[in-house]
Design a protein around this motif. Sequence first.
Motif, short mmCIF file in Angstrom:
data_model
loop_
_atom_site.label_atom_id
_atom_site.label_comp_id
_atom_site.label_asym_id
_atom_site.label_seq_id
_atom_site.Cartn_x
_atom_site.Cartn_y
_atom_site.Cartn_z
N ALA A 2 8.78 8.16 0.37
CA ALA A 2 8.59 9.38 1.14
C ALA A 2 7.13 9.55 1.52
O ALA A 2 6.24 9.01 0.87
N PHE A 3 6.90 10.33 2.57
CA PHE A 3 5.54 10.52 3.05
C PHE A 3 4.66 11.16 1.99
O PHE A 3 3.46 10.92 1.96
N ASP A 4 5.24 11.96 1.10
CA ASP A 4 4.43 12.61 0.07
C ASP A 4 4.15 11.70 -1.12
O ASP A 4 3.43 12.06 -2.04
N LYS A 5 4.70 10.49 -1.11
CA LYS A 5 4.51 9.54 -2.20
C LYS A 5 3.49 8.45 -1.87
O LYS A 5 3.31 7.53 -2.63
N LEU A 6 2.86 8.54 -0.70
CA LEU A 6 1.89 7.53 -0.32
C LEU A 6 0.64 7.66 -1.17
O LEU A 6 0.16 8.77 -1.41
N ASN A 7 0.11 6.53 -1.59
CA ASN A 7 -1.15 6.59 -2.34
C ASN A 7 -2.31 6.69 -1.33
O ASN A 7 -2.11 6.52 -0.13
N PRO A 8 -3.52 6.98 -1.81
CA PRO A 8 -4.65 7.15 -0.88
C PRO A 8 -4.91 5.93 0.01
O PRO A 8 -5.24 6.09 1.18
N ASN A 9 -4.74 4.73 -0.52
CA ASN A 9 -4.94 3.53 0.29
C ASN A 9 -3.90 3.43 1.41
O ASN A 9 -4.23 3.10 2.55
N GLN A 10 -2.65 3.74 1.10
CA GLN A 10 -1.60 3.71 2.12
C GLN A 10 -1.87 4.76 3.20
O GLN A 10 -1.71 4.48 4.38
N ARG A 11 -2.27 5.95 2.78
CA ARG A 11 -2.59 6.99 3.77
C ARG A 11 -3.75 6.56 4.66
O ARG A 11 -3.73 6.76 5.86
N SER A 12 -4.77 5.97 4.06
CA SER A 12 -5.93 5.51 4.82
C SER A 12 -5.52 4.45 5.84
O SER A 12 -5.93 4.50 7.00
N ARG A 13 -4.71 3.48 5.41
CA ARG A 13 -4.22 2.44 6.32
C ARG A 13 -3.40 3.05 7.45
O ARG A 13 -3.52 2.66 8.61
N PHE A 14 -2.53 4.00 7.09
CA PHE A 14 -1.71 4.63 8.12
C PHE A 14 -2.58 5.34 9.14
O PHE A 14 -2.39 5.18 10.34
N HIS A 15 -3.55 6.13 8.67
CA HIS A 15 -4.39 6.88 9.60
C HIS A 15 -5.23 5.96 10.47
O HIS A 15 -5.45 6.26 11.66
N ALA A 16 -5.69 4.84 9.94
CA ALA A 16 -6.44 3.88 10.75
C ALA A 16 -5.56 3.31 11.86
O ALA A 16 -5.97 3.20 13.01
N MET A 17 -4.32 2.96 11.50
CA MET A 17 -3.37 2.43 12.49
C MET A 17 -3.07 3.49 13.53
O MET A 17 -3.08 3.24 14.73
N PHE A 18 -2.84 4.73 13.09
CA PHE A 18 -2.51 5.80 14.02
C PHE A 18 -3.67 6.09 14.96
O PHE A 18 -3.47 6.30 16.15
N GLU A 19 -4.88 6.08 14.44
CA GLU A 19 -6.06 6.31 15.28
C GLU A 19 -6.19 5.24 16.35
O GLU A 19 -6.48 5.54 17.51
#
Length: 85
Positions: A2-19
């Motif tokens: 789930a989106f609330d289960k992402l660790n900080p590294n996963q969130r960082s990777r996601f935001h970099a891809m989204f940007e």
Amino acid sequence: MAFDKLNPNQRSRFHAMFERWLCNATDQEYQEFANLRELIAPGQVCSVVRIALTCVSDPVMINRLPASLREALLAENWPVGYAAA
């Protein structure tokens, strides 16, 4: 996952891809994503992580993501859930 289960590294990777996606998105692609945000969380502030991962976990909603964003997610080994099956 789930989106609330992402660790900080996963969130960082996601935001970099989204940007990266956002910098290259057309006005139409951006509007498609904005429409999804309004559908998922009408009138609310909503995380792009939540929007994207909500869509990729649903067999109908995944096709509502802009095609270029779906491709970016797949290239980064996102999505999880439905699209990963």
